[in-house]
Scaffold this active site. Structure first.
Site, PDB file in Angstrom:
ATOM      1  N   ASP A  42       9.159   3.055   2.067  1.00 33.91           N
ATOM      2  CA  ASP A  42       7.981   3.840   2.412  1.00 33.91           C
ATOM      3  C   ASP A  42       7.714   3.625   3.899  1.00 33.91           C
ATOM      4  OD1 ASP A  42       5.441   4.783   2.956  1.00 33.91           O
ATOM      5  OD2 ASP A  42       4.532   3.990   1.126  1.00 33.91           O
ATOM      6  N   PHE A  66       0.853  -1.191   0.000  1.00 34.14           N
ATOM      7  CA  PHE A  66       0.000   0.000   0.000  1.00 34.14           C
ATOM      8  C   PHE A  66       0.885   1.236   0.000  1.00 34.14           C
ATOM      9  CE2 PHE A  66      -2.345   3.580   1.682  1.00 34.14           C
ATOM     10  CZ  PHE A  66      -3.484   3.542   0.894  1.00 34.14           C
ATOM     11  N   LYS A  89       2.147  11.183   7.215  1.00 35.23           N
ATOM     12  CA  LYS A  89       1.326  10.905   8.398  1.00 35.23           C
ATOM     13  C   LYS A  89       1.816  11.651   9.648  1.00 35.23           C
ATOM     14  CE  LYS A  89      -1.191   7.106   6.615  1.00 35.23           C
ATOM     15  NZ  LYS A  89      -0.951   5.874   5.895  1.00 35.23           N
TER      16      LYS A  89
HETATM   17  C1  PLP Z   1      -1.072   6.028   4.391  1.00 29.58           C
HETATM   18  C2  PLP Z   1       0.023   5.504   3.564  1.00 29.58           C
HETATM   19  C3  PLP Z   1       0.345   6.100   2.329  1.00 29.58           C
HETATM   20  C4  PLP Z   1      -0.479   7.207   1.714  1.00 29.58           C
HETATM   21  O1  PLP Z   1      -0.509   8.366   2.487  1.00 29.58           O
HETATM   22  P1  PLP Z   1      -1.668   9.451   2.187  1.00 29.58           P
HETATM   23  O2  PLP Z   1      -1.281  10.610   3.049  1.00 29.58           O
HETATM   24  O3  PLP Z   1      -2.957   8.823   2.569  1.00 29.58           O
HETATM   25  O4  PLP Z   1      -1.593   9.770   0.735  1.00 29.58           O
HETATM   26  C5  PLP Z   1       1.434   5.616   1.632  1.00 29.58           C
HETATM   27  N1  PLP Z   1       2.163   4.595   2.105  1.00 29.58           N
HETATM   28  C6  PLP Z   1       1.884   3.997   3.281  1.00 29.58           C
HETATM   29  C7  PLP Z   1       2.744   2.885   3.769  1.00 29.58           C
HETATM   30  C8  PLP Z   1       0.797   4.413   4.028  1.00 29.58           C
HETATM   31  O5  PLP Z   1       0.488   3.789   5.181  1.00 29.58           O
END
Ligand code: PLP
Length: 408
Positions: free
Chosen positions: A233, A148, A263
């Site tokens: 990520d 994700f 985040k």
């Molecule tokens: C939440 C998340 C995203 C996307 O972040 P947004 O601010 O919602 O665009 C990307 N990668 C990971 C691992 C995430 O948990």
């Protein structure tokens, strides 16, 4: 009709409004929150809840942390937006702080996590063409199944979740998908056109999937040998969530070439994301090649600086390690026949239910009635990820309620 009669007051009335006027791109639990502080939220009818989701780890510092709030007020009283047409005096200090914390040389600020990932993709592709002489249009990025990384059309191009993609094509080419946790498969996928490997160190939305010990170190070695950028990520796993500042630090020899954060970088108040990387990797951007109107805005940068200070100075990673270990132990000792596995690192915890349990959503609704804000991830996993300022007495309050739901 008088205003008083039309103003929604109950959870039900608010939800009806959203159902009538909002797009249905989410299926929230039936609670309408109106106030919060620390780990606790209150709904419009006055009921209190313990936050066990932290807005998907965007609230590591807790709701409305007093220091972050003070910075919000102070910076709002000075300047909030300059665009990158001019400099502002909040961005430089923030970028320096972020580079020191991540051990990187440069950083590029954006707003949302998905934009941070898009930035990393552009960086990796251009780096590949420039430094590896990959033929134009042929750059490949190796990613993991069950990943994700966000919701933009670029990012969903390499998702393996059908309902994230259905009806949204055509998709962006140039991604090679390999099983998560299998270093040999990843090594086979790397070829001379590969510019990067992009992974989550622990798959969060994918169900709190922790790869085998040594996996990240092997990926690091493969990337070094093949001269490929290793991009992590850490939007969800970073900034203390897993009991270390960054999840890769659980394997000290796995340091990536670039890290994507978001985040909790915004302290639960402002959207802000960033890519931090080597000077060589981020050096591929020249004026005009990338940007965002709000990226690097002084309000978000000032808040992010304080958000990082709070995580470091309040030792939130240590708290996540300590409380998380006890919480995981207590969840395992529930010995519920509904539970297939309890797994986690720090305060990123997944309780996977057996298939016959009927899906995790139903149990999240029962937990809501008990006063716990939880959300399922994938079909069968309940995620427990409270703010990192959570105290053991909060978890002690939650445990008998979780037990009641899972042992029913
Ligand atoms: C939440 C998340 C995203 C996307 O972040 P947004 O601010 O919602 O665009 C990307 N990668 C990971 C691992 C995430 O948990």
């Amino acid at each position: 009709m008088k205003k008083a009669e039309t103003t929604p007051k109950t959870n039900r009335e608010h939800i009806r409004l959203v159902e009538q006027y909002g797009a249905s791109n989410y299926a929230p639990l039936p609670v309408v929150l109106t106030q919060a502080k620390g780990c606790w939220c209150t709904d419009v009818e006055g009921k209190k809840y313990l936050d066990m989701l932290s807005s998907y780890s965007a609230l590591n510092q807790g709701h409305r942390h007093p220091r972050v709030l003070r910075t919000l007020r102070e910076q709002a009283g000075k300047i909030t937006l300059t665009s990158r047409a001019f400099h502002n005096d909040a961005m430089g200090p923030f970028l320096k702080q972020l580079c020191k914390l991540t051990g990187m040389q440069k950083a590029l600020p954006m707003n949302t996590g998905a934009e941070g990932v898009e930035t990393a993709i552009k960086m990796a592709r251009r780096w590949g063409y420039r430094t590896k002489s990959i033929p134009d249009g042929k750059a490949e990025i190796v990613v993991a199944e069950n990943n994700f990384h966000g919701r933009t059309t670029g990012v969903i191009s390499f998702s393996t979740e059908e309902h994230y993609r259905r009806g949204f094509g055509p998709f962006l080419p140039g991604f090679v998908i390999v099983p998560f946790g299998d270093a040999a498969a990843l090594e086979r996928a790397v070829n001379p056109n590969t510019c990067a490997v992009l992974l989550e160190p622990i798959q969060g939305e994918g169900g709190i999937i922790i790869p085998p010990q040594g996996y990240l170190t092997r990926v690091r070695e493969i990337c070094t040998r093949a001269r490929v950028l290793f991009i992590l990520d850490e939007i969800q796993t970073g900034l203390g969530r897993t009991g270390k500042m960054f999840a890769w630090q659980h394997e000290p020899a796995s340091k990536p070439d670039a890290i994507v954060l978001g985040k909790a970088l915004g302290g639960g108040i402002m959207p802000i994301s960033a890519v931090a990387a080597s000077a060589e990797a981020l050096g591929v951007f020249d004026p005009g090649s990338h940007g965002s109107t709000f990226g690097g805005n002084p309000l978000a940068c000032a808040i992010a600086s304080t958000a990082l200070d709070v995580i470091v100075e309040e030792k939130l990673a240590d708290n996540a390690a300590k409380i998380g270990a006890r919480f995981i132990g207590a969840l395992r000792s529930l010995r519920s026949p509904l539970v297939r596995e309890v797994r986690g690192r720090g305060l990123l915890i997944g309780v996977e239910l057996v298939h016959g349990a009927g899906g995790a959503h139903k149990y999240c609704e029962l937990l809501l009635e008990e006063g716990l804000l939880c959300k399922e991830t994938r079909e069968d996993v309940i995620r427990f990820a409270p703010p990192l300022v959570v105290k053991w007495k909060d978890i002690e309050w939650a445990l008998p309620r979780i037990a009641r739901v899972l042992q029913a």
